[in-house]
Design a protein around this motif. Structure first.
Motif, PDB file in Angstrom:
ATOM      1  N   TYR A   1      93.290  95.054 -15.527  1.00  0.00           N
ATOM      2  CA  TYR A   1      94.362  96.004 -15.213  1.00  0.00           C
ATOM      3  C   TYR A   1      94.572  96.980 -16.363  1.00  0.00           C
ATOM      4  O   TYR A   1      94.731  98.189 -16.148  1.00  0.00           O
ATOM      5  N   GLN A   2      94.576  96.472 -17.583  1.00  0.00           N
ATOM      6  CA  GLN A   2      94.720  97.356 -18.733  1.00  0.00           C
ATOM      7  C   GLN A   2      93.549  98.335 -18.803  1.00  0.00           C
ATOM      8  O   GLN A   2      93.736  99.525 -19.103  1.00  0.00           O
ATOM      9  N   TYR A   3      92.347  97.855 -18.522  1.00  0.00           N
ATOM     10  CA  TYR A   3      91.176  98.731 -18.522  1.00  0.00           C
ATOM     11  C   TYR A   3      91.294  99.800 -17.441  1.00  0.00           C
ATOM     12  O   TYR A   3      90.950 100.971 -17.663  1.00  0.00           O
ATOM     13  N   TRP A   4      91.785  99.404 -16.264  1.00  0.00           N
ATOM     14  CA  TRP A   4      91.951 100.352 -15.164  1.00  0.00           C
ATOM     15  C   TRP A   4      92.923 101.464 -15.537  1.00  0.00           C
ATOM     16  O   TRP A   4      92.647 102.649 -15.304  1.00  0.00           O
ATOM     17  N   THR A   5      94.064 101.112 -16.118  1.00  0.00           N
ATOM     18  CA  THR A   5      95.044 102.135 -16.481  1.00  0.00           C
ATOM     19  C   THR A   5      94.503 103.047 -17.580  1.00  0.00           C
ATOM     20  O   THR A   5      94.706 104.269 -17.533  1.00  0.00           O
TER      21      THR A   5
END
Length: 244
Positions: A66-70
């Motif tokens: 999720y952090q990578y996606w954002t």
């Protein structure tokens, strides 16, 4: 791939659609199986360790992805994407609990992780359906949280006591005060939904306004903790006599 991992999608999430009901059923089934087969699971080291590290991996992969996606989509900001909501905190405490198997982390995870995460599954604040990364991240993460928190408590059932109710509740109040008076005002965030309600209809929608909203939050949390403790020691840990 771009649409699956991008910031938009033409497939919007519909509450209680077939995809939503499917993941709810999977989450509920996992909790049911953990409870029913708890003795067999906890008495066999290999299945116990396999499930322990699967749950840890699911939690870690969910948060990191999720952090990578954002970040990769250029939308990351402190006010919206740090795991400071209750489910995010429960995910972190559960990972620490799975790593250490320490009683304090088990107690915190049990009380703050199971009910909030499952309620989030029922009333998700989610834009897209299963055609998008966000759907899978949300439901895998919020399914793994209650599974992991329950797994930890089943591993050491004697850790769930009336004393732990008071300890975790006081920690939660202290955390809410820090979020409400420091983090949210300084970062223009809405962690723990202390500034405004979620975009979707949730149980929080019925907690009133102003001071009553915060009082109802605290009272409800304490009552839920007490109920969890009662049900646990009445039905799951009934052979353990030490309740304090």
């Amino acid at each position: 791939m771009d649409s699956w991992f991008g910031i938009t999608s033409q497939y919007y999430f519909t509450p209680f659609s077939a995809s939503h009901l499917t993941v709810l059923a999977i989450a509920a089934l996992g909790i049911f199986l953990l409870i029913v087969f708890r003795k067999q699971l906890m008495s066999r080291p290999l299945p116990f360790q396999v499930l322990r590290w699967i749950l840890f991996s699911l939690l870690l992969l969910s948060e990191v992805s999720y952090q990578y996606w954002t970040i990769s989509n250029g939308i990351w900001n402190f006010a919206g994407h740090v795991p400071l909501h209750l489910c995010g905190v429960a995910s972190i405490t559960a990972m620490i609990g799975l790593l250490t198997m320490r009683r304090s982390w088990i107690q915190i995870s049990f009380f703050i992780g199971i009910v909030p995460a499952f309620l989030a599954l029922v009333t998700p604040d989610l834009p897209f359906d299963y055609h998008h990364f966000r759907f899978w991240k949300f439901f895998v993460h919020h399914t793994a949280i209650p599974w992991a928190c329950l797994f930890l408590a089943l591993a050491k059932p004697e850790t769930i006591t009336l004393r732990s109710v008071i300890k975790v509740f006081l920690l939660l109040v202290a955390y809410a005060l820090a979020i409400g008076y420091l983090v949210n005002p300084l970062t223009d965030a809405n962690y723990l939904y202390l500034m405004q309600l979620p975009n979707t209809v949730t149980p929080l929608s019925f907690f009133g306004d102003g001071i009553w909203y915060y009082l109802n939050l605290g009272i409800t949390a304490l009552l839920l903790f007490l109920l969890q403790n009662f049900l646990w020691n009445r039905y799951i840990n009934k052979d353990n006599k030490r309740l304090l």
